[in-house]
Design a protein around this motif. Structure first.
Motif, short mmCIF file in Angstrom:
data_model
loop_
_atom_site.label_atom_id
_atom_site.label_comp_id
_atom_site.label_asym_id
_atom_site.label_seq_id
_atom_site.Cartn_x
_atom_site.Cartn_y
_atom_site.Cartn_z
N ILE A 155 51.52 43.99 6.96
CA ILE A 155 51.95 45.29 6.44
C ILE A 155 50.96 45.81 5.40
O ILE A 155 50.54 45.08 4.52
N GLY A 156 50.59 47.07 5.54
CA GLY A 156 49.66 47.70 4.60
C GLY A 156 48.22 47.75 5.09
O GLY A 156 47.35 48.26 4.39
N TYR A 157 47.97 47.22 6.27
CA TYR A 157 46.62 47.25 6.84
C TYR A 157 46.54 48.30 7.94
O TYR A 157 47.52 48.55 8.61
N PRO A 158 45.38 48.91 8.14
CA PRO A 158 44.17 48.76 7.35
C PRO A 158 44.31 49.44 5.99
O PRO A 158 44.95 50.48 5.88
N ASN A 159 43.73 48.82 4.99
CA ASN A 159 43.81 49.36 3.63
C ASN A 159 42.47 50.02 3.24
O ASN A 159 41.56 50.12 4.05
N GLU A 160 42.39 50.45 2.01
CA GLU A 160 41.18 51.15 1.54
C GLU A 160 39.94 50.27 1.63
O GLU A 160 38.85 50.77 1.94
N THR A 161 40.08 48.99 1.38
CA THR A 161 38.94 48.08 1.51
C THR A 161 38.45 48.05 2.95
O THR A 161 37.25 48.10 3.21
N ASN A 162 39.38 47.97 3.90
CA ASN A 162 39.01 47.96 5.32
C ASN A 162 38.32 49.25 5.72
O ASN A 162 37.35 49.23 6.50
N ILE A 163 38.80 50.36 5.20
CA ILE A 163 38.18 51.65 5.49
C ILE A 163 36.76 51.70 4.93
O ILE A 163 35.82 52.13 5.61
N SER A 164 36.59 51.20 3.72
CA SER A 164 35.24 51.13 3.12
C SER A 164 34.32 50.24 3.94
O SER A 164 33.14 50.56 4.14
N GLU A 165 34.85 49.13 4.45
CA GLU A 165 34.05 48.23 5.28
C GLU A 165 33.63 48.92 6.59
O GLU A 165 32.51 48.72 7.06
N ALA A 166 34.52 49.74 7.15
CA ALA A 166 34.19 50.48 8.37
C ALA A 166 33.07 51.47 8.11
O ALA A 166 32.16 51.64 8.93
N ILE A 167 33.12 52.12 6.96
CA ILE A 167 32.08 53.07 6.58
C ILE A 167 30.74 52.35 6.40
O ILE A 167 29.71 52.79 6.93
N GLU A 168 30.75 51.24 5.69
CA GLU A 168 29.52 50.45 5.49
C GLU A 168 28.96 49.98 6.82
O GLU A 168 27.74 50.02 7.05
N PHE A 169 29.82 49.51 7.71
CA PHE A 169 29.40 49.06 9.04
C PHE A 169 28.69 50.19 9.78
O PHE A 169 27.62 50.01 10.35
N THR A 170 29.30 51.37 9.76
CA THR A 170 28.73 52.52 10.48
C THR A 170 27.39 52.94 9.88
O THR A 170 26.43 53.21 10.61
N GLU A 171 27.32 52.97 8.57
CA GLU A 171 26.06 53.32 7.90
C GLU A 171 24.95 52.33 8.28
O GLU A 171 23.80 52.72 8.48
N LYS A 172 25.30 51.06 8.40
CA LYS A 172 24.34 50.03 8.80
C LYS A 172 23.80 50.29 10.22
O LYS A 172 22.61 50.10 10.48
N ILE A 173 24.66 50.75 11.12
CA ILE A 173 24.25 51.04 12.50
C ILE A 173 23.14 52.10 12.50
O ILE A 173 22.21 52.03 13.30
N PHE A 174 23.20 53.05 11.58
CA PHE A 174 22.25 54.17 11.58
C PHE A 174 21.07 53.97 10.65
O PHE A 174 20.24 54.85 10.52
N ARG A 175 20.96 52.82 10.00
CA ARG A 175 19.80 52.54 9.15
C ARG A 175 18.62 52.10 9.98
O ARG A 175 18.69 51.49 10.98
#
Length: 172
Positions: A152-172
């Protein structure tokens, strides 16, 4: 991956978990992009890269997602992202084996595509799914159904931040 690619984020979500991650990924993609529900997506020809998001059911992607990837993404550059309650529970040897098996199941549906990367994060196990699992004849599935409260409570803000970091890494 170059930043000037035409990117599609397509997702299948029933409870909203995967949709949250899809929107975070979409918002962090540079350049030309679109986001669509899986049910609204037929033509992917004009896209250079396709992010495909889905929840995990029975330790694998839902049938609709498997069918979409196999029928529409042969030879395409794709990134898989998924939400699964499994990653919200305490880790032990059995959970680690289930996790590894689940990731393997997900990658196996993309063998005819060019799989760039895979992202996963916890998702809340719905009450309906938990109740169904608790009625299963399989003791592993019943045990998993008992772990709903931990998800309960997932995905949380940390998970969302991790998704953003993951995506940014794909485009580096």
């Amino acid at each position: 991956m170059k930043k000037n690619v035409n990117t599609l984020v397509v997702y299948y979500s029933q409870t909203g978990n995967t949709e949250k991650i899809a929107k975070a990924i979409f918002n962090s993609i540079p350049g030309k992009k679109e986001i669509k529900r899986l049910s609204e997506t037929n033509d992917v020809c004009s896209f250079d890269l396709v992010f495909v998001g889905f929840p995990i059911y029975r330790f694998e992607p839902p049938f609709q997602v498997k069918e979409f990837i196999q029928n529409h993404l042969k030879g395409k550059n794709i990134v898989l992202f998924m939400t699964m309650a499994l990653t919200s529970v305490p880790k032990d040897e059995q959970i680690a084996q289930l996790y590894d098996s689940t990731i393997k199941n997900c990658k196996s549906i993309a063998v005819q595509a060019n799989l760039i990367d895979v992202f996963d994060c916890p998702g809340e196990l719905s009450e309906t799914t938990a109740q169904a699992l608790l009625k299963s004849p399989d003791p592993k599935l019943r045990g998993f159904g008992m772990l709903r409260d931990l998800s309960i409570g997932y995905p949380n803000e940390t998970n969302i931040s991790e998704a953003i970091e993951f995506t940014e890494k794909i485009f580096r």
